[in-house]
Design a protein around this motif. Structure first.
Motif, PDB file in Angstrom:
ATOM      1  N   SER A 232      16.757 -16.590  -3.778  1.00 22.92           N
ATOM      2  CA  SER A 232      15.489 -15.980  -4.161  1.00 22.92           C
ATOM      3  C   SER A 232      14.633 -15.616  -2.955  1.00 22.92           C
ATOM      4  O   SER A 232      13.558 -15.073  -3.100  1.00 22.92           O
ATOM      5  N   GLN A 233      15.110 -15.924  -1.783  1.00 24.87           N
ATOM      6  CA  GLN A 233      14.334 -15.617  -0.582  1.00 24.87           C
ATOM      7  C   GLN A 233      14.658 -14.229  -0.081  1.00 24.87           C
ATOM      8  O   GLN A 233      15.306 -14.064   0.935  1.00 24.87           O
ATOM      9  N   ILE A 234      14.206 -13.280  -0.819  1.00 26.30           N
ATOM     10  CA  ILE A 234      14.460 -11.908  -0.423  1.00 26.30           C
ATOM     11  C   ILE A 234      13.177 -11.132  -0.680  1.00 26.30           C
ATOM     12  O   ILE A 234      12.543 -11.286  -1.711  1.00 26.30           O
ATOM     13  N   PHE A 235      12.791 -10.346   0.287  1.00 28.91           N
ATOM     14  CA  PHE A 235      11.509  -9.663   0.175  1.00 28.91           C
ATOM     15  C   PHE A 235      11.722  -8.169   0.344  1.00 28.91           C
ATOM     16  O   PHE A 235      12.436  -7.741   1.239  1.00 28.91           O
ATOM     17  N   VAL A 236      11.098  -7.420  -0.496  1.00 28.80           N
ATOM     18  CA  VAL A 236      11.306  -5.977  -0.434  1.00 28.80           C
ATOM     19  C   VAL A 236       9.982  -5.220  -0.396  1.00 28.80           C
ATOM     20  O   VAL A 236       8.932  -5.751  -0.759  1.00 28.80           O
ATOM     21  N   LYS A 237      10.087  -3.992   0.059  1.00 27.03           N
ATOM     22  CA  LYS A 237       8.974  -3.058  -0.032  1.00 27.03           C
ATOM     23  C   LYS A 237       9.501  -1.751  -0.592  1.00 27.03           C
ATOM     24  O   LYS A 237      10.632  -1.349  -0.296  1.00 27.03           O
ATOM     25  N   VAL A 238       8.673  -1.126  -1.379  1.00 23.15           N
ATOM     26  CA  VAL A 238       9.067   0.143  -1.985  1.00 23.15           C
ATOM     27  C   VAL A 238       8.457   1.280  -1.178  1.00 23.15           C
ATOM     28  O   VAL A 238       7.274   1.267  -0.851  1.00 23.15           O
ATOM     29  N   LEU A 239       9.295   2.223  -0.839  1.00 23.02           N
ATOM     30  CA  LEU A 239       8.839   3.386  -0.073  1.00 23.02           C
ATOM     31  C   LEU A 239       8.459   4.528  -1.012  1.00 23.02           C
ATOM     32  O   LEU A 239       8.876   4.559  -2.152  1.00 23.02           O
TER      33      LEU A 239
ATOM     34  N   SER B 265      -2.651  -2.023  -3.553  1.00 20.64           N
ATOM     35  CA  SER B 265      -2.502  -3.117  -2.593  1.00 20.64           C
ATOM     36  C   SER B 265      -1.583  -4.169  -3.198  1.00 20.64           C
ATOM     37  O   SER B 265      -1.932  -4.818  -4.179  1.00 20.64           O
ATOM     38  N   HIS B 266      -0.450  -4.268  -2.638  1.00 21.42           N
ATOM     39  CA  HIS B 266       0.543  -5.190  -3.196  1.00 21.42           C
ATOM     40  C   HIS B 266       1.534  -5.525  -2.089  1.00 21.42           C
ATOM     41  O   HIS B 266       1.843  -4.660  -1.253  1.00 21.42           O
ATOM     42  N   PRO B 267       2.018  -6.755  -2.086  1.00 15.93           N
ATOM     43  CA  PRO B 267       2.952  -7.133  -1.019  1.00 15.93           C
ATOM     44  C   PRO B 267       4.189  -6.240  -0.956  1.00 15.93           C
ATOM     45  O   PRO B 267       4.770  -6.076   0.111  1.00 15.93           O
ATOM     46  N   ALA B 268       4.592  -5.676  -2.084  1.00 19.15           N
ATOM     47  CA  ALA B 268       5.804  -4.847  -2.073  1.00 19.15           C
ATOM     48  C   ALA B 268       5.488  -3.370  -1.858  1.00 19.15           C
ATOM     49  O   ALA B 268       6.381  -2.534  -1.909  1.00 19.15           O
ATOM     50  N   MET B 269       4.244  -3.056  -1.636  1.00 18.89           N
ATOM     51  CA  MET B 269       3.850  -1.652  -1.457  1.00 18.89           C
ATOM     52  C   MET B 269       3.930  -1.283   0.013  1.00 18.89           C
ATOM     53  O   MET B 269       3.505  -2.036   0.891  1.00 18.89           O
TER      54      MET B 269
END
Ligand SMILES: Nc1ncnc2c1ncn2[C@@H]1O[C@H](COP(=O)(O)OP(=O)(O)OP(=O)(O)O)[C@@H](O)[C@H]1O
Length: 646
Positions: free
Chosen positions: A174-181, A91-95
């Protein structure tokens, strides 16, 4: 995406050409009676991804139907299920959340959160090199996720820009948000011990595969760090590090060649951090994601605009270093046991950054806790002028706004100028009669009001310094504007150059001189409501409730410390936590020198929650010979929750 970008599966099974199993999945197919396939999003080495709708929830999801070649034996099917379940626990914001798993007529699939956005690969391809600050912001999110996943024993094994989606970006670096697939997907097709499966299958994407992955040696979290490092390189340079006409060439380069030198200018610390990620030998790389994250944080400090620059992760400088201002944060070479000629050093020390042109208060440096380029606001007298807690990116923490400076003079003067002729008129009126006198008296009061007005205008808004931001690295800026306090050298005996309560002397979280005396948080807390105090972080008004929903957010810590003794701290420990915010103290890394400015994953009760840690150095090595070594200082750590949706 070119073919050599695809996840690569070698071995006999790779020869199987059909992407899916016996069940033909196409738009309209309903899996488990729950997921209706809508459209194909694309296919890669391991299967085909579809946009789907969860019929009951009417919610868009993504379904990855694995290729038959990826799951070829009953054993690998079981492993697939096992790994999908573990991935579902991250559980993680980038997950990218793994929601479900199933096998329909022999065809395995994974149901995932649908992630809209643009692939990092496309972003780089279209936009070229990213600014170092932006690249570091992305890396921090990825590495933070790796930390969480590796803690659960999950290694991604196929990290690459095509597996990272950029959800949102703004011009603010720095306002960039990612998720890892694809977490949990790459691993399941391989053997747990390494990349070479029992079927002789090699899994990964050549351009991002670590040497140990290529050679079939055991892999671990450091393998992901290598791939992440190559992504970092690509973000900074705008081009892939390892290219080649054939897969064999790429793999050969991965094994033998260093990534090409960056041609874009980046600070040394960024270059060194990048190099450490990309070391060929796992033992020469960062040893875990936590270590990598700390190095990235140091990069972030250097890259932060001068107004909020700090080196929160700085290890205590030596006394000689304290005297030399104006240097970039550097790594001290440190050989890993068994390491060969790594040449890459660990982040050992931080010195002051020259480019900002702002000097660092030695007193802050000597605390080894927070190196700010802005001294405490000089205009705020009294103990409450303690250093503002400055946020550690990627999320700003509360920034104490300095008291409104006495800047009303110009307007006052202007008001007086206006008043003169009016007063003349008033005098005339007085001469004329009582009514005129009364009017003149009223006018006088009016002038007074006009003078008072500017003070209101100029008062900094403590509300706007609200510490909660929407993601990585949106440091609150206001602190910097004020800082012009003299940065007098810290006396060798560790006493403050000025008395507590004076302008240049922030209130002391003092360092009880008392030997062995137990410091307490209270000792270090500036008196609330003290004159001049404009904003205590604990009094900071909570952010708007609708800014964040309860869920998992990243907690970013900003240190607030006050003047402490001069010398080197030994190991420290987190000794308390705010009872309102139960955070597992075990999660707080222990270490030497500066307490961690780490980003802790935390599940807050409410969006406005604040967390307070107290750190206590376990030992203290005074600079001055013979001085008591039992002196201790408490460092207060304020955190604010921030981050993406659960
Ligand atoms: N959870 C998701 N939400 C939205 N789009 C997704 C999701 N997972 C994958 N995709 C998209 O589906 C497409 C196919 O993904 P897939 O992972 O199968 O292939 P790939 O990344 O192109 O190749 P490979 O997996 O072989 O490296 C890609 O465009 C990817 O961005």
């Amino acid at each position: 995406m070119s073919e050599d970008d695809k996840t690569y599966l070698s071995g006999e099974q790779a020869a199987a050409s059909k992407p899916t199993g016996p069940l033909e999945i196409r738009p309209g197919t309903v899996l488990k009676g729950t997921y209706r396939i809508e459209a194909e999003l694309g296919s890669g080495g391991m299967g085909t991804v579809f946009r789907a709708t969860h019929i009951g929830l009417d919610k868009t999801m993504a379904v990855k139907v694995l290729a038959r070649r990826a799951i070829s034996t009953p054993d690998s099917l079981a492993r697939f299920e096992r790994e999908a379940k573990v991935a579902g626990k991250v559980s993680h914001p980038a997950m990218t959340d793994v929601i479900d798993f199933g096998v329909e007529q022999g065809t395995p699939y994974i149901v995932m959160e649908y992630v809209s956005g643009v692939e990092l690969a496309d972003l780089i391809e279209r936009g070229g090199p990213m600014s170092p600050r932006r690249a570091v912001a992305v890396m921090r999110q990825i590495v933070s996720l790796l930390r969480a996943a590796h803690a659960l024993g999950i290694v991604h094994r196929d990290l690459k820009p095509a597996n990272v989606k950029v959800l949102q970006e703004t011009p603010e670096d720095s306002q960039i948000f990612v998720k890892v697939l694809d977490f949990g997907v790459a691993k399941v097709v391989g053997d747990i011990s390494g990349q070479l499966t029992s079927e002789g299958m090699l899994v990964g994407t050549p351009a991002y595969m670590a040497p140990e992955q290529i050679t079939g040696h055991p892999i671990d979290g450091r393998t992901d760090l290598y791939s992440a490092g190559l992504m970092f390189h690509e973000m900074l340079s705008g081009v892939r590090a390892f290219k080649g006409e054939t897969i064999a060439r790429i793999l050969h380069a991965q094994m033998n060649d260093p990534p090409p030198a960056l041609t874009v200018p980046v600070p040394d610390i960024v270059r060194q951090t990048l190099q450490k990620f990309c070391e060929k030998r796992p033992e020469d790389r960062f040893q875990d994601a936590g270590e990598a994250d700390r190095a990235l944080m140091a990069c972030e400090d250097v890259l932060r605009p001068p107004s909020v620059n700090l080196a929160a992760n700085a290890v205590l400088p030596t006394p000689s270093e304290q005297d030399t201002g104006g240097k970039t944060i550097t790594y001290q070479p440190k050989k890993t046991e068994g390491a060969g000629t790594s040449g890459v050093a660990e982040p050992q020390s931080a010195e002051r950054k020259p480019s900002s042109g702002v000097s660092v208060s030695p007193s802050l440096v000597t605390e080894g806790t927070l190196i700010r380029e802005e001294p405490a606001p000089v205009s705020t007298p009294g103990p409450a002028s303690v250093s503002a807690p400055v946020a550690t990116p990627p999320v700003p923490a509360p920034v104490r706004t300095p008291a409104p400076p006495p800047m009303v003079e110009p307007r006052k003067a202007s008001g007086s100028n206006k008043a003169l002729p009016l007063l003349g008129v008033a005098v005339l009126l007085v001469l004329v009669g009582v009514a005129g006198g009364v009017w003149a008296w009223k006018s006088g009061r009016l002038f007074g009001g006009a003078v008072a007005e500017p003070a209101k205008d100029l008062a900094p808004s403590t509300q706007t310094g609200s510490p909660v931001a929407t993601g990585p690295g949106t440091p609150s800026e206001p602190v910097a504007e004020q800082g012009t306090a003299p940065t007098e050298p810290e006396p060798q005996n560790g006493t403050s150059p000025t008395e507590p309560g004076t302008e240049a002397n922030p209130p002391v979280a003092e360092a009880e001189g008392a030997q062995g005396s137990e410091p307490s948080t209270e000792d270090n807390t500036p008196e609330e409501g003290s004159p001049g105090e404009t904003q205590n972080p604990e009094q900071t008004p909570p952010p708007e409730e609708d800014q964040l929903a309860p869920g998992c957010y990243t907690v970013v810590v900003a240190f607030e410390s006050s003047r402490g003794p001069t010398g080197a701290f030994g190991p420290w420990e987190a000794v308390s936590e705010d009872s309102r915010a139960p955070v597992n103290c075990d999660a707080v890394p222990k270490g030497r020198g500066t307490p961690p400015e780490g980003v802790f994953d935390h599940w807050p009760d409410s969006p406005s929650e604040q967390v307070l840690y107290t750190y206590r150095p376990l030992s203290f090595q005074p600079q001055k010979k013979g001085a008591p070594n039992t002196r201790r200082t408490v460092v207060r750590v304020h955190t604010r929750v921030s981050g993406g949706a659960p």
